[in-house]
Scaffold this motif. Structure first.
Motif, short mmCIF file in Angstrom:
data_model
loop_
_atom_site.label_atom_id
_atom_site.label_comp_id
_atom_site.label_asym_id
_atom_site.label_seq_id
_atom_site.Cartn_x
_atom_site.Cartn_y
_atom_site.Cartn_z
N ASP A 138 0.83 -1.21 0.00
CA ASP A 138 0.00 0.00 0.00
C ASP A 138 0.86 1.26 0.00
O ASP A 138 0.57 2.22 -0.72
CB ASP A 138 -0.95 0.01 1.20
N GLN A 139 1.92 1.27 0.81
CA GLN A 139 2.81 2.44 0.85
C GLN A 139 3.45 2.69 -0.50
O GLN A 139 3.52 3.83 -0.96
CB GLN A 139 3.92 2.24 1.89
N VAL A 140 3.95 1.63 -1.13
CA VAL A 140 4.60 1.76 -2.44
C VAL A 140 3.60 2.26 -3.46
O VAL A 140 3.86 3.22 -4.20
CB VAL A 140 5.23 0.42 -2.88
N HIS A 141 2.45 1.63 -3.50
CA HIS A 141 1.39 2.01 -4.45
C HIS A 141 0.97 3.47 -4.24
O HIS A 141 0.84 4.23 -5.20
CB HIS A 141 0.20 1.07 -4.29
N ASN A 142 0.79 3.87 -2.98
CA ASN A 142 0.38 5.25 -2.69
C ASN A 142 1.42 6.27 -3.13
O ASN A 142 1.08 7.31 -3.67
CB ASN A 142 0.06 5.41 -1.21
N LEU A 143 2.70 5.97 -2.89
CA LEU A 143 3.75 6.90 -3.32
C LEU A 143 3.78 7.02 -4.84
O LEU A 143 3.85 8.12 -5.38
CB LEU A 143 5.12 6.47 -2.79
N LEU A 144 3.72 5.89 -5.52
CA LEU A 144 3.73 5.93 -6.99
C LEU A 144 2.53 6.69 -7.53
O LEU A 144 2.66 7.49 -8.47
CB LEU A 144 3.78 4.51 -7.56
N ASN A 145 1.35 6.48 -6.96
CA ASN A 145 0.16 7.21 -7.41
C ASN A 145 0.26 8.69 -7.11
O ASN A 145 -0.16 9.52 -7.93
CB ASN A 145 -1.10 6.62 -6.78
N THR A 146 0.78 9.04 -5.94
CA THR A 146 0.97 10.45 -5.58
C THR A 146 1.86 11.14 -6.60
O THR A 146 1.56 12.23 -7.09
CB THR A 146 1.56 10.59 -4.17
N LEU A 147 2.97 10.48 -6.95
CA LEU A 147 3.89 11.07 -7.92
C LEU A 147 3.31 11.08 -9.32
O LEU A 147 3.53 12.04 -10.08
CB LEU A 147 5.23 10.35 -7.88
N ALA A 148 2.57 10.05 -9.69
CA ALA A 148 1.92 10.02 -11.01
C ALA A 148 0.93 11.18 -11.13
O ALA A 148 0.88 11.85 -12.17
CB ALA A 148 1.22 8.69 -11.23
N GLN A 149 0.16 11.44 -10.07
CA GLN A 149 -0.79 12.55 -10.11
C GLN A 149 -0.06 13.89 -10.15
O GLN A 149 -0.44 14.79 -10.89
CB GLN A 149 -1.73 12.50 -8.88
N TRP A 150 1.01 14.02 -9.38
CA TRP A 150 1.81 15.25 -9.38
C TRP A 150 2.36 15.51 -10.79
O TRP A 150 2.31 16.64 -11.28
CB TRP A 150 2.93 15.16 -8.35
N MET A 151 2.88 14.45 -11.43
CA MET A 151 3.43 14.63 -12.78
C MET A 151 2.33 15.01 -13.76
O MET A 151 2.53 15.88 -14.62
CB MET A 151 4.17 13.37 -13.23
N ASP A 165 -0.41 16.64 -13.06
CA ASP A 165 -0.78 18.02 -12.75
C ASP A 165 0.24 19.03 -13.25
O ASP A 165 -0.11 20.17 -13.55
CB ASP A 165 -0.96 18.20 -11.23
N THR A 166 1.50 18.62 -13.31
CA THR A 166 2.56 19.52 -13.78
C THR A 166 2.93 19.28 -15.24
O THR A 166 3.97 19.73 -15.70
CB THR A 166 3.81 19.42 -12.88
N LYS A 167 2.04 18.56 -15.94
CA LYS A 167 2.17 18.34 -17.39
C LYS A 167 3.41 17.53 -17.77
O LYS A 167 4.00 17.73 -18.82
CB LYS A 167 2.15 19.67 -18.16
N ILE A 168 3.84 16.62 -16.89
CA ILE A 168 4.92 15.70 -17.20
C ILE A 168 4.27 14.37 -17.57
O ILE A 168 3.53 13.80 -16.78
CB ILE A 168 5.88 15.52 -16.00
N ASN A 169 4.54 13.91 -18.77
CA ASN A 169 3.91 12.69 -19.26
C ASN A 169 4.73 11.47 -18.82
O ASN A 169 5.51 10.92 -19.57
CB ASN A 169 3.80 12.74 -20.78
N GLN A 170 4.55 11.07 -17.58
CA GLN A 170 5.28 9.93 -17.04
C GLN A 170 4.37 9.23 -16.05
O GLN A 170 3.78 9.87 -15.18
CB GLN A 170 6.55 10.42 -16.34
#
Length: 168
Positions: free
Chosen positions: A17-30, A32-37
């Motif tokens: 859950d921790q790993v998944h949550n961090l990856l999702n948090t960063l995916a959403q941040w990217m 939101d900041t128009k980074i296609n990753q």
């Protein structure tokens, strides 16, 4: 902060859950900041990550027992790696995926320390790919000794020959 300040260990299913949550948090941040990753991570279940964790291929980075980063290191090319690298799949090559650092610990040298840790493993080279238009990430890998080997499907392919056995 030295590598000795960090504890790197294999993730367990209890860490999923921790790993998944961090990856999702960063995916959403990217996103939101128009980074296609990693936008695919926002689309639902990540069976690949579950498999990697259950096979002991995903790692947790901790500082003072706090979860601060994660990454996956495949001991051989996965399906995506085969697509990106084609038939060029040398022996004793590992493939780095989803190096993710908690936002509170970004720009503190954690990524560099993970790469230093990789050099202590019994592998000859590390390969990875990232979206070609993600200039900051491409620059990070180049600044940490990875050599650009080409571009496939808008993904830059990087490789680093590891200096095994060097002390850090």
């Amino acid at each position: 902060m030295g590598i000795s300040d960090l504890h790197i260990r294999v993730a367990t299913t209890n860490d999923s859950d921790q790993v998944h949550n961090l990856l999702n948090t960063l995916a959403q941040w990217m996103k939101d900041t128009k980074i296609n990753q990693w936008s695919f991570l926002l689309e639902g279940e990540d069976d690949e990550l579950k498999e990697w964790i259950s096979n002991g291929l995903t790692y947790i980075v901790e500082k003072d027992e706090a979860f601060i980063a994660t990454f996956t290191l495949l001991p051989e090319a996965g399906e995506w790696d085969q697509h990106i690298w084609g038939d060029d799949l040398p022996a004793n090559t590992s493939y780095l995926h989803r190096l993710a650092i908690s936002p509170a610990f970004m720009r503190k040298g954690i990524g560099q320390k993970v790469i230093e840790w990789l050099s202590t493993r019994e592998i000859d080279r590390v390969r990875l790919d990232c979206v070609a238009e993600n200039e900051k990430l491409n620059r990070f890998y180049e600044n940490n000794g990875f050599e650009l080997k080409g571009i496939t499907d808008d993904h830059c392919k990087y490789e680093k020959i590891m200096n095994r056995g060097e002390s850090i």
